[in-house]
Structures are given as structure tokens and as C-alpha cells.
Design a protein around this motif. Structure first.
Motif, PDB file in Angstrom:
ATOM      1  N   HIS A   1      70.270  70.714  -9.221  1.00 44.15           N
ATOM      2  CA  HIS A   1      69.141  69.920  -9.728  1.00 44.15           C
ATOM      3  C   HIS A   1      68.230  69.478  -8.586  1.00 44.15           C
ATOM      4  O   HIS A   1      67.015  69.562  -8.682  1.00 44.15           O
ATOM      5  N   LEU A   2      68.811  69.026  -7.484  1.00 44.04           N
ATOM      6  CA  LEU A   2      68.010  68.520  -6.373  1.00 44.04           C
ATOM      7  C   LEU A   2      67.296  69.628  -5.603  1.00 44.04           C
ATOM      8  O   LEU A   2      66.225  69.413  -5.059  1.00 44.04           O
ATOM      9  N   GLN A   3      67.916  70.793  -5.544  1.00 41.90           N
ATOM     10  CA  GLN A   3      67.407  71.832  -4.664  1.00 41.90           C
ATOM     11  C   GLN A   3      66.597  72.904  -5.373  1.00 41.90           C
ATOM     12  O   GLN A   3      66.097  73.817  -4.734  1.00 41.90           O
ATOM     13  N   THR A   4      66.473  72.819  -6.681  1.00 43.49           N
ATOM     14  CA  THR A   4      65.803  73.869  -7.435  1.00 43.49           C
ATOM     15  C   THR A   4      64.523  73.351  -8.071  1.00 43.49           C
ATOM     16  O   THR A   4      64.543  72.358  -8.778  1.00 43.49           O
ATOM     17  N   GLY A   5      63.445  74.028  -7.823  1.00 44.63           N
ATOM     18  CA  GLY A   5      62.210  73.741  -8.526  1.00 44.63           C
ATOM     19  C   GLY A   5      61.350  72.668  -7.903  1.00 44.63           C
ATOM     20  O   GLY A   5      61.703  72.024  -6.924  1.00 44.63           O
ATOM     21  N   GLU A   6      60.213  72.517  -8.522  1.00 41.50           N
ATOM     22  CA  GLU A   6      59.242  71.525  -8.097  1.00 41.50           C
ATOM     23  C   GLU A   6      59.701  70.123  -8.494  1.00 41.50           C
ATOM     24  O   GLU A   6      60.559  69.963  -9.365  1.00 41.50           O
ATOM     25  N   LEU A   7      59.078  69.137  -7.902  1.00 40.27           N
ATOM     26  CA  LEU A   7      59.450  67.754  -8.175  1.00 40.27           C
ATOM     27  C   LEU A   7      59.313  67.422  -9.658  1.00 40.27           C
ATOM     28  O   LEU A   7      60.163  66.733 -10.227  1.00 40.27           O
ATOM     29  N   ARG A   8      58.292  67.910 -10.299  1.00 42.11           N
ATOM     30  CA  ARG A   8      58.083  67.644 -11.726  1.00 42.11           C
ATOM     31  C   ARG A   8      59.308  68.078 -12.543  1.00 42.11           C
ATOM     32  O   ARG A   8      59.771  67.353 -13.415  1.00 42.11           O
ATOM     33  N   ALA A   9      59.847  69.245 -12.250  1.00 37.87           N
ATOM     34  CA  ALA A   9      61.025  69.746 -12.958  1.00 37.87           C
ATOM     35  C   ALA A   9      62.259  68.911 -12.617  1.00 37.87           C
ATOM     36  O   ALA A   9      63.078  68.611 -13.494  1.00 37.87           O
ATOM     37  N   ARG A  10      62.388  68.519 -11.354  1.00 41.02           N
ATOM     38  CA  ARG A  10      63.544  67.704 -10.955  1.00 41.02           C
ATOM     39  C   ARG A  10      63.510  66.355 -11.663  1.00 41.02           C
ATOM     40  O   ARG A  10      64.537  65.854 -12.117  1.00 41.02           O
ATOM     41  N   ILE A  11      62.317  65.768 -11.783  1.00 45.84           N
ATOM     42  CA  ILE A  11      62.186  64.486 -12.485  1.00 45.84           C
ATOM     43  C   ILE A  11      62.518  64.654 -13.963  1.00 45.84           C
ATOM     44  O   ILE A  11      63.248  63.841 -14.539  1.00 45.84           O
ATOM     45  N   ALA A  12      62.020  65.707 -14.577  1.00 44.76           N
ATOM     46  CA  ALA A  12      62.324  65.958 -15.992  1.00 44.76           C
ATOM     47  C   ALA A  12      63.840  66.100 -16.177  1.00 44.76           C
ATOM     48  O   ALA A  12      64.415  65.518 -17.107  1.00 44.76           O
ATOM     49  N   ARG A  13      64.499  66.859 -15.293  1.00 50.72           N
ATOM     50  CA  ARG A  13      65.960  67.028 -15.400  1.00 50.72           C
ATOM     51  C   ARG A  13      66.681  65.700 -15.226  1.00 50.72           C
ATOM     52  O   ARG A  13      67.644  65.411 -15.930  1.00 50.72           O
ATOM     53  N   TYR A  14      66.202  64.870 -14.304  1.00 49.43           N
ATOM     54  CA  TYR A  14      66.873  63.591 -14.077  1.00 49.43           C
ATOM     55  C   TYR A  14      66.715  62.660 -15.284  1.00 49.43           C
ATOM     56  O   TYR A  14      67.678  62.019 -15.709  1.00 49.43           O
TER      57      TYR A  14
END
Length: 195
Positions: free
Chosen positions: A106-119
Motif C-alpha cells: 500500500h505504501l510503496q505502490t501508486g500515486e499518493l491519491r491512490a494510497r490515500i484512497a486505500r488508507y
């Protein structure tokens, strides 16, 4: 059992690690203080999880643990635990290790927008999720989101503002309402599929 208010420390980095903990209720996070003064969330402790595993080795706590919501924790002296209790702790820690490995992705994959959505979607399945007349929401600050996504508060605020303008979320003090779960799931999945 000890009851902690949101934001209270269970233990701090460097404290003597003589107690193994079990989370009875609420949500706790294990964090590391980085050299630049920021905190990084390393893992989330869910009800039923053990933490403070340094106590099993008689070492000082390497990281800090703090309550993200009101939390109930129970402490155990590992020296007084029997073989079956220790096996249960080992199984619990193994399950948490699998979650931590998924969290690293989760932390290392994708742009920040995607990481925030996953979180935000991750928090839906924790005691930090509630529902009121405004709908489904998670209790989390911009700073906590930044710490959980290896980012900065300013960057998180910008992404949340964009998501708010697009109608995916609404925000209030320490609350993020998840208005369009499907769209958030697409944001989160898109980056994983591209990786």
C-alpha cells in the motif's frame, strides 16, 4: 484492563519492554519517529491483536504505540505465559505480519491519491469507522493520514481537497465521510493494477 483516550501513548520508543499487550477494543497504531521529526505509521493494531512484542525478548520498545481511538489494552508478563498462550501470540503476530506486508505494498505502490484512497478504505474495517446522519465516516486527521501514507500533511490536504471537490468525500474536524465508496475503490485499485 487499561482504557486510553485517543492520542494517548501505550508506550514510547525506548521504554522498558517488560509488558506484552493485547488490544481489547479500539484502534492503536505503532509508529516510528523519523530523523526529520515526522512520524511514520508502521502498523495498525486491531482488537484481538498482540503488540509490544519486544517484551518477548526482554528488549526496550523500538517504536511507540498510541491510541487512534479510545482503546482498551490489557498487559501481560511474557515470563508468566504458558506454552499454549505463547503459541497463540505467535499465530497472532504471524497474521499481523501478513497485514504489515500488504500494508507495505500500500505504501510503496501508486500515486499518493491512490494510497490515500486505500488508507481510507482500510479504516472502514476498523474501530475508527462510524455512521451518522451524514453517512459513513472514518475518524482520522490529515496528519495521521500523512503518517500512514509516507507523505506530508500539506500533500494530503491537497489530495483530500481534490477528492472533496469531486464529491468522493466530505470532511469535518477529524472526520472523513466516504460518500462514493465505489469511486474510492476504483482509485485504490487502479494503482495496484498498474503496478
Amino acid at each position: 484492563m487499561r482504557t486510553l483516550a485517543r492520542g494517548a501513548a501505550v508506550y514510547r520508543s525506548g521504554d522498558g519492554g517488560d509488558t506484552l499487550y493485547r488490544l481489547e477494543s479500539g484502534l492503536v497504531r505503532v509508529v516510528e519517529l523519523l530523523a526529520d521529526g515526522r512520524f511514520l505509521t508502521l502498523r495498525h493494531v486491531l482488537p484481538g491483536d498482540n503488540f509490544g512484542e519486544e517484551a518477548l525478548e526482554g528488549k526496550r520498545y523500538r517504536y511507540a504505540a498510541e491510541a487512534m481511538t479510545e482503546a482498551g489494552v490489557r498487559g501481560y508478563d511474557p515470563q508468566g505465559m504458558g506454552p499454549e498462550e505463547l503459541r497463540q501470540v505467535a499465530r497472532n503476530l504471524a497474521r499481523q505480519m501478513r497485514r504489515v506486508q500488504a500494508y507495505e505494498t500500500h505504501l510503496q505502490t501508486g500515486e499518493l491519491r491512490a494510497r490515500i484512497a486505500r488508507y481510507l478504505l482500510f479504516l472502514v474495517d476498523t474501530p475508527a469507522c462510524f455512521r451518522d446522519q451524514g453517512g459513513l465516516y472514518v475518524v482520522v486527521s490529515h496528519e495521521a493520514i500523512a503518517q500512514a501514507t509516507a507523505s506530508t500533511r500539506e500533500s494530503v490536504s491537497k489530495v483530500l481537497s481534490d477528492l472533496r471537490q469531486e464529491g468522493l468525500i466530505a470532511t469535518a474536524y477529524r472526520k472523513v465521510y466516504l460518500l462514493r465508496l465505489g469511486a474510492l475503490e476504483e482509485e485504490a485499485q487502479g494503482a495496484l493494477e498498474a503496478a
